[in-house]
Design an enzyme around this catalytic site. Sequence first.
Site, PDB file in Angstrom:
ATOM      1  N   HIS A  52      54.171  52.272  36.558  1.00 49.65           N
ATOM      2  CA  HIS A  52      54.559  51.106  35.954  1.00 49.65           C
ATOM      3  C   HIS A  52      54.820  49.842  36.914  1.00 49.65           C
ATOM      4  O   HIS A  52      54.954  48.722  36.707  1.00 49.65           O
ATOM      5  CB  HIS A  52      55.991  51.497  35.193  1.00 49.65           C
ATOM      6  CG  HIS A  52      55.811  52.405  34.160  1.00 49.65           C
ATOM      7  ND1 HIS A  52      54.876  52.232  32.963  1.00 49.65           N
ATOM      8  CD2 HIS A  52      56.422  53.627  33.823  1.00 49.65           C
ATOM      9  CE1 HIS A  52      54.971  53.067  32.044  1.00 49.65           C
ATOM     10  NE2 HIS A  52      55.803  53.902  32.717  1.00 49.65           N
ATOM     11  N   ARG A  77      55.169  57.399  43.078  1.00 53.06           N
ATOM     12  CA  ARG A  77      54.471  57.843  41.811  1.00 53.06           C
ATOM     13  C   ARG A  77      53.506  57.210  41.411  1.00 53.06           C
ATOM     14  O   ARG A  77      53.273  56.299  41.344  1.00 53.06           O
ATOM     15  CB  ARG A  77      55.748  57.507  40.729  1.00 53.06           C
ATOM     16  CG  ARG A  77      55.262  57.920  39.307  1.00 53.06           C
ATOM     17  CD  ARG A  77      56.194  57.897  38.278  1.00 53.06           C
ATOM     18  NE  ARG A  77      56.456  56.258  38.000  1.00 53.06           N
ATOM     19  CZ  ARG A  77      57.523  55.864  36.817  1.00 53.06           C
ATOM     20  NH1 ARG A  77      58.184  56.913  36.134  1.00 53.06           N
ATOM     21  NH2 ARG A  77      57.474  54.855  36.390  1.00 53.06           N
ATOM     22  N   GLU A 156      59.074  64.412  30.625  1.00 54.41           N
ATOM     23  CA  GLU A 156      59.497  63.112  30.052  1.00 54.41           C
ATOM     24  C   GLU A 156      58.998  63.011  28.589  1.00 54.41           C
ATOM     25  O   GLU A 156      58.929  62.188  27.922  1.00 54.41           O
ATOM     26  CB  GLU A 156      59.113  61.854  30.664  1.00 54.41           C
ATOM     27  CG  GLU A 156      57.800  61.843  31.406  1.00 54.41           C
ATOM     28  CD  GLU A 156      57.686  60.500  32.204  1.00 54.41           C
ATOM     29  OE1 GLU A 156      58.624  59.814  31.995  1.00 54.41           O
ATOM     30  OE2 GLU A 156      56.697  60.629  32.824  1.00 54.41           O
TER      31      GLU A 156
HETATM   32  C1  3PY Z   1      61.385  57.071  32.552  1.00 53.62           C
HETATM   33  O1  3PY Z   1      62.784  57.133  32.591  1.00 53.62           O
HETATM   34  O2  3PY Z   1      60.535  57.323  31.691  1.00 53.62           O
HETATM   35  C2  3PY Z   1      60.791  57.082  33.913  1.00 53.62           C
HETATM   36  O3  3PY Z   1      59.581  57.380  33.753  1.00 53.62           O
HETATM   37  C3  3PY Z   1      61.486  56.380  34.960  1.00 53.62           C
HETATM   38  O4  3PY Z   1      60.994  55.723  35.797  1.00 53.62           O
HETATM   39 MG    MG Z   2      58.541  57.503  32.271  1.00 53.34          MG
END
Ligand code: 3PY
Ligand code: MG
Length: 262
Positions: A52, A77, A156
């Site tokens: 990001h 990352r 995630e």
């Molecule tokens: C998230 O919280 O989704 C992340 O990728 C943190 O950088």
């Molecule tokens: Mg994320």
Amino acid sequence: MSQMGQTAPIGRLTAAIAAGPVLSAWSSAPTPVTAGVLAREAFDAVTLDMQHGAVDLSAVTAAIPAIHAAGKPAVVRIPVGEFQTASRVLDLGASGIIGPMVNNVEDARRLAAFTRFPPVGERSWGPFGALPASGLEPGAFLASANRMTLVLAMIETRAALAALDDILVVPGIDGVFVGPADLSIALSDGANVDPLRQDVQDAVGHVVARSRAAGKIAGAFAFSGGQAAAFLKLGLRFIAVENEIAHLRAGARAALAAARGV
Ligand code: 3PY
Ligand code: MG
């Protein structure tokens, strides 16, 4: 043979995490100045965000020596699914890789393949920045590179949570790193983004327990110092503490509030 690999910054991440929890800075800006400034604060490492953040390969090339100059290891990352970028930033001297959106065993296997030399993975030889940074001869570097490299798969999504136990046992994966923001979106089926929500904290607790059972490392991104403190208490071992944009905004607001007496 030089023994510098043990003590050079590139070798310090896995040594540090074996000794205790690691608090990493997080840098999204494509400048070695920012990465170097963060490295000189009391963080254990600096993570550069190519997913990001605006950090591209040139920015990583410039930032890693600035981080090493402060005696700290660098973590990167990578962008989603760009596993070959993991090999390239390891060649530049990164000590750790965070792979975002690792949603199944196949993603985890590919992440491991591109970050580990044989026999664990299929990383190709060419550590043009990492070799001089290590101070090692090629043979010694090859023998220690897998040991000096930390590889974390991001959890995630609901799919990643469902596949967690299988991801944790993939050879070459040291552990997992929770993205609380994306997880909050996933768990609310897109209704909102709130990394501090209770169901997200419960999921982090679950990830810590499963990681511990598998003998692997659990980490997470903390959106505040307070959340980082809670993660430390929970037993997370690699914690990113906000990012430089958050530090900058908080510092600017505090300075203006003091200046205006509010
Ligand atoms: C998230 O919280 O989704 C992340 O990728 C943190 O950088
Ligand atoms: Mg994320």
